[in-house]
Design a protein around this motif. Structure first.
Motif: not given
Length: 204
Positions: A79-80, A116-123
Motif C-alpha cells: 500500500x505504501x 501507508x495511506x499517508x505515504x502514497x497519497x500524501x494526505x
C-alpha cells in the motif's frame, strides 16, 4: 461541531484489490486456500483477532499470529508503494473541510497502515492526529475517545461505513455520519452520504 473524525477503509479509500493480492501472496506460501475480494470486504473494519476467527478458524493461535504479522508486513509495504483507490473527490473535499474543521482518523487497522495511506497519497497534511487498534489495543470507540481527549475536542462527528463504526460512535457519544458508498450496511445513523463530496453540503 469543531472536528471530524474519519474511518479509513470504505470511507476515504478502497484498498481491497491491493490487500487481496497481498494476503493471497502470504496464503500461497502457507499452501492455504486463497481469498476473494468479497471475503476480505466482509471483514473490513474488524480487528485482527476477529478477522482470524472468521476467516481462519482452523488456524492455531500461533499460526494466526504468524500469518497476521506477515499479512501486515506485505500489506503495508504494497500500500505504501501502490496505494488504494481514493473515493472520488476525497482530496479536494478534505482540503476544503480542513479550512474549517480539525480532521482526524480512527481505524481498527494495524500499526503502519494509516502511515501507508499517508505515504502514497500524501494526505497527512490534512489530518492533525490518528489512532488505531494495532497501536493501542483498544476498541474503536475507546480510540475515538482517546483522540478526543488528547486533542481537547468538544463536539466532533465520526464518519464511517459499517455497523461497527456506528457502534463505536455511539460508545464515544458522538454523532455518526454513514458513508453509504462504503463496505457495510447500517440501519442507524444521524446523517447519511451517498458520495464523499456530500460532506461539503452537510457541514456547510
Amino acid at each position: 461541531m469543531d472536528s471530524i473524525i474519519f474511518d479509513l477503509d470504505g470511507t476515504l479509500w478502497d484498498p481491497l484489490d491491493v490487500v487481496t493480492e497481498a494476503w493471497n501472496s502470504v496464503l500461497a506460501k502457507h499452501e492455504e486456500q486463497l481469498l476473494s475480494r468479497d471475503d476480505i470486504k466482509g471483514v473490513m473494519g474488524l480487528q485482527h483477532q476477529e478477522i482470524g476467527d472468521k476467516l481462519f478458524p482452523h488456524f492455531s493461535e500461533e499460526k494466526h499470529r504468524e500469518v497476521a504479522d506477515q499479512f501486515s508486513e506485505v500489506e503495508c509495504r504494497r500500500l505504501s508503494n501502490e496505494g488504494g483507490r481514493l473515493y472520488e473527490g476525497v482530496e479536494a473535499v478534505l482540503d476544503k473541510l480542513s479550512e474549517k474543521y480539525d480532521l482526524y482518523i480512527v481505524s481498527n487497522c494495524q500499526e503502519g497502515y494509516i502511515e501507508s495511506f499517508y505515504k502514497y497519497h500524501g494526505l497527512d497534511k490534512h489530518f492533525l492526529d490518528f489512532e488505531n487498534a494495532g497501536r493501542t489495543g483498544l476498541s474503536k470507540g475507546e480510540n475515538i475517545k482517546l483522540v478526543m481527549e488528547r486533542n481537547n475536542l468538544s463536539n466532533p462527528v465520526y464518519v464511517g461505513d459499517t455497523t461497527g463504526d456506528q457502534q463505536a460512535a455511539k460508545a464515544a457519544g458522538v454523532p455518526f455520519v454513514y458513508a453509504q458508498y462504503g463496505f457495510g450496511e447500517v440501519d442507524e445513523f444521524d446523517h447519511v452520504i451517498s458520495e464523499f463530496e456530500e460532506l461539503l453540503a452537510l457541514f456547510d
